[in-house]
Design an enzyme around this catalytic site. Structure first.
Site, PDB file in Angstrom:
ATOM      1  N   HIS A 214      45.484  53.593  53.971  1.00  0.00           N
ATOM      2  CA  HIS A 214      46.150  52.295  53.882  1.00  0.00           C
ATOM      3  C   HIS A 214      46.920  51.927  55.138  1.00  0.00           C
ATOM      4  CE1 HIS A 214      44.500  52.546  49.973  1.00  0.00           C
ATOM      5  NE2 HIS A 214      44.528  51.232  50.030  1.00  0.00           N
ATOM      6  N   ARG A 358      43.636  41.258  42.289  1.00  0.00           N
ATOM      7  CA  ARG A 358      43.286  42.550  41.697  1.00  0.00           C
ATOM      8  C   ARG A 358      44.516  43.105  40.988  1.00  0.00           C
ATOM      9  NH1 ARG A 358      41.451  47.479  45.405  1.00  0.00           N
ATOM     10  NH2 ARG A 358      43.636  47.447  46.009  1.00  0.00           N
ATOM     11  N   GLU A 457      33.649  50.943  42.435  1.00  0.00           N
ATOM     12  CA  GLU A 457      34.132  51.841  43.487  1.00  0.00           C
ATOM     13  C   GLU A 457      34.085  53.305  43.066  1.00  0.00           C
ATOM     14  OE1 GLU A 457      38.061  50.599  44.668  1.00  0.00           O
ATOM     15  OE2 GLU A 457      38.713  50.230  42.636  1.00  0.00           O
ATOM     16  N   ASP A 481      36.525  53.222  48.428  1.00  0.00           N
ATOM     17  CA  ASP A 481      36.575  54.278  47.413  1.00  0.00           C
ATOM     18  C   ASP A 481      35.181  54.760  47.029  1.00  0.00           C
ATOM     19  OD1 ASP A 481      39.261  54.948  46.897  1.00  0.00           O
ATOM     20  OD2 ASP A 481      39.543  52.942  46.068  1.00  0.00           O
ATOM     21  N   ARG A 491      39.676  59.813  51.674  1.00  0.00           N
ATOM     22  CA  ARG A 491      39.654  58.778  52.716  1.00  0.00           C
ATOM     23  C   ARG A 491      40.890  58.789  53.601  1.00  0.00           C
ATOM     24  NH1 ARG A 491      40.370  53.362  48.924  1.00  0.00           N
ATOM     25  NH2 ARG A 491      41.430  52.390  50.668  1.00  0.00           N
ATOM     26  N   CYS A 528      34.235  44.076  49.147  1.00  0.00           N
ATOM     27  CA  CYS A 528      35.597  43.827  49.638  1.00  0.00           C
ATOM     28  C   CYS A 528      36.177  45.058  50.328  1.00  0.00           C
ATOM     29  CB  CYS A 528      36.501  43.351  48.514  1.00  0.00           C
ATOM     30  SG  CYS A 528      36.741  44.580  47.227  1.00  0.00           S
TER      31      CYS A 528
HETATM   32  C1  PEP Z   1      37.937  49.739  48.221  1.00  0.00           C
HETATM   33  O1  PEP Z   1      38.117  50.809  47.649  1.00  0.00           O
HETATM   34  O2  PEP Z   1      36.943  49.507  48.945  1.00  0.00           O
HETATM   35  C2  PEP Z   1      38.930  48.659  48.106  1.00  0.00           C
HETATM   36  C3  PEP Z   1      38.699  47.472  48.601  1.00  0.00           C
HETATM   37  O3  PEP Z   1      40.107  48.963  47.502  1.00  0.00           O
HETATM   38  P1  PEP Z   1      41.315  49.749  48.219  1.00  0.00           P
HETATM   39  O4  PEP Z   1      40.956  49.935  49.663  1.00  0.00           O
HETATM   40  O5  PEP Z   1      42.537  48.933  48.050  1.00  0.00           O
HETATM   41  O6  PEP Z   1      41.344  51.027  47.459  1.00  0.00           O
HETATM   42 MG    MG Z   2      39.616  50.935  46.118  1.00  0.00          MG
END
Ligand code: PEP
Ligand code: MG
Length: 591
Positions: A214, A358, A457, A481, A491, A528
């Site tokens: 993140h 979301r 995901e 994910d 990740r 996304c």
């Molecule tokens: C993903 O997992 O690709 C996603 C868009 O959600 P996040 O990155 O917030 O887990």
């Molecule tokens: Mg995700």
């Protein structure tokens, strides 16, 4: 002496500035800039914190004297004496004043910054006894921070400090004026990143983190250069060092020579020119050469980002990560009204374009700041996160659902649910949505219609599409994910970052199938995850049939440029060969 550190390139561009080291204190501290008139008040807050701790220590000393040597060993008294001395240490006091006065750091930030400076000096000491005093210093600073917690800064909003535009020459010649700052930290929590989002940092460096951690995602959303997974950078870089961040190559250059500075200054300007050129595409519709219309949407973290999304030419918000509203609040979750106002701001900010909200996705690498980074859990990425967390706390979930439904009265809202895998989770989620509607009906509160979507995901979800397509209006593929869970790669862990591969045949199969199934059933589907904003993958995703991409606003124009250059009638057969290839990356390079 010039040296380079290698990490992962996660957010493009070049940043050149002085290093600001963020200490990894065990106490959560806020980092923001104050304004000049607040300097005295901030210094006073530190003084009050120090006085409170000194008073505490003196009281302890007195009680030790009363107890006598039998009950209270001599060492305890000596230790308290050391703590008192450290508290009055001139370097600590003058350093804190320096950071507050010269850099306009808030009191807590100044204190942890100076702790970092002195701690390094301790590390370099020959004498083992003195070296060990570092732990005492950390303890004492922590106690001061805790004492200050009761007296929060009166500054309500995190102020911004404007930066003067300067030439490279200025930077070399004049150190006294405002210069760009780059942030160096062992790790940054999403809550920290959120604070920095409103600040003036020109770039980020962290020791840990992967490409879709993140920290990386928020850096990309801010469109500023960042390198993560740079291992020991926070130990090698010192406070105030000159640093170049090459966010394209994943390299950090510390203490660069004038020649290197000039070279990177040139690269930086080239990058700015390229971005300027892309601006010409702002009002061009995203249509391929053979006439296929493509929807380019924005990922946002805060309602205020809607403005950025519109400015970048997004046709809507494809992912509003609502969990960022829940972070950095010392565990006090936003109530229905607060959330409703935030979602409404985003919806109104998008001026009639759709906003996909979301439901909260906390847990794993996105902890609420009151829970100490999920350390209690063996495997946080596989634990109680996203919809699992929501279903485990129905009152919280219903509050959020009511707020989203109410915001839907103000514009087009799509409600997206993360991390679903099981039929019973889907049933429970839908039941909660019905329940939230019924609660609003009972209260006579107005709400609007929403389209319902699920994120794909987890591989289990990508392999049970029938179930998902039966219950949802649209699907959104969360590739970050999906890759993590398909390849069993954390990740956020830089030590396995080399295995994080969007082009692994298994990942591509899951993505391709999801797109194909949705298209066959006439359901909307988008990507996304970070793959959507990666221009090296745009043609492949178009070839696989994707027509809706959601990404950070800063990436939209570059992806649009790829779309405009594509002919999907030719890309489709080529994408199948990539899909069937043993080495899709190689196939992709061959074009
Ligand atoms: C993903 O997992 O690709 C996603 C868009 O959600 P996040 O990155 O917030 O887990
Ligand atoms: Mg995700």
């Amino acid at each position: 002496m010039t040296f380079a550190i290698h990490g992962l390139a996660v957010s493009r561009g070049i940043a050149i500035g002085r290093a600001v080291l963020v200490a990894s204190s065990r106490v959560d501290v806020a980092h923001y800039f104050i304004q000049s008139p607040q300097i005295e008040a901030e210094i006073e807050r530190v003084r009050a914190g120090r006085d409170a701790v000194a008073e505490e220590i003196r009281r302890l000393q007195e009680s030790i004297i009363r107890m006598g040597p039998k009950e209270a060993p001599h060492e305890l008294g000596a230790l308290l004496e050391v703590h008192l001395m450290l508290l009055q240490d001139v370097e600590l006091i003058s350093g804190v004043k320096h950071w507050i006065t010269e850099r306009l750091y808030n009191a807590e930030w100044a204190l942890t910054t100076q702790l970092e400076v002195i701690a390094r000096q301790f590390d370099e000491m020959e004498d083992a006894y003195l070296r060990e005093r570092k732990a005492d210093l950390e303890q004492i600073v922590e106690r001061v921070l805790r004492a200050m917690k009761g007296a929060d800064s009166p500054i309500a909003t995190h102020s911004q400090r404007p930066l003067r535009k300067q030439s490279q020459q200025d930077l070399l010649l004049d150190d006294t004026v405002d210069v760009p700052l780059v942030l160096v930290a062992h790790d940054l929590s999403p809550a920290d990143m959120l604070q920095f989002k409103q600040s003036v940092f020109a770039g980020f460096i962290t020791d840990v983190g992967g490409r879709t951690s993140h920290t990386a995602i928020v850096a990309r959303s801010m469109d500023i250069p960042a390198v993560v997974g740079a291992r020991t950078s926070s130990q090698l870089v010192r406070q105030d060092d000159w640093v170049i961040i090459d966010g394209d190559a994943g390299v950090i250059i510390v203490d660069p020579s004038p020649i290197i500075l000039a070279e990177y200054g040139f690269k930086q300007r080239q990058g700015e020119l390229e971005r300027g050129r892309l601006q010409r595409l702002l009002h061009t519709p995203a249509i391929t050469m053979d006439g296929e219309r493509v929807q380019l949407l924005a990922n946002i973290e805060m309602p205020e980002d809607a403005e950025l999304a519109l400015k970048a030419g997004a046709l809507g918000v494809g992912l509003f990560r609502s969990e960022f509203l829940f972070m950095g609040r010392q565990g006090k979750l936003p109530n229905e009204e607060e959330q409703y106002q935030a979602y409404k701001r985003a919806v109104e900010g998008m001026k009639g374009l759709p906003v996909t909200i979301r439901t909260v996705d906390v847990g794993a690498d996105k902890p609420l700041d009151d829970s100490p980074r999920d350390e209690a859990h063996l495997n946080p990425a596989l634990g109680l996160r996203a919809i699992r967390w929501s279903l485990a706390d129905p009152a919280m979930f219903l509050t959020q659902l009511r707020a989203i439904l109410r915001a839907a009265a103000h514009g087009q809202v799509h409600l997206l649910v993360p991390m679903l895998a099981h039929a019973r989770e889907i049933r429970q989620t839908l039941a909660h949505i019905d329940h939230a509607r019924a609660m609003l009906d009972n209260r006579g509160v107005v709400y609007g219609p929403v389209k319902l979507g699920a994120m794909i995901e987890i591989p289990a979800a990508a392999l049970s599409l029938k179930l998902f397509l039966k219950h949802f209006d649209f699907l959104s593929i969360g590739t970050n994910d999906l890759i993590q869970y398909t390849l069993a790669i954390d990740r956020a862990d830089e030590s396995v970052a080399h295995l994080y591969d969007p082009l692994h045949p298994a990942v591509l199969q899951l993505v391709a199938n999801t797109i194909a199934e949705c298209r066959a059933q006439g359901k909307d589907v988008s990507v996304c995850g970070e793959m959507a904003g990666d221009t090296t993958l745009t043609r492949l995703l178009l070839g696989l049939g994707l027509r809706s991409f959601s990404m950070h606003p800063a990436q939209i124009l570059a992806v649009k440029q790829e779309v405009l250059r594509s002919d999907v009638s030719r890309l489709a057969p080529w994408a199948q060969t990539v899909l069937e290839s043993e080495d899709p990356a190689l196939q992709l390079r061959r074009g």
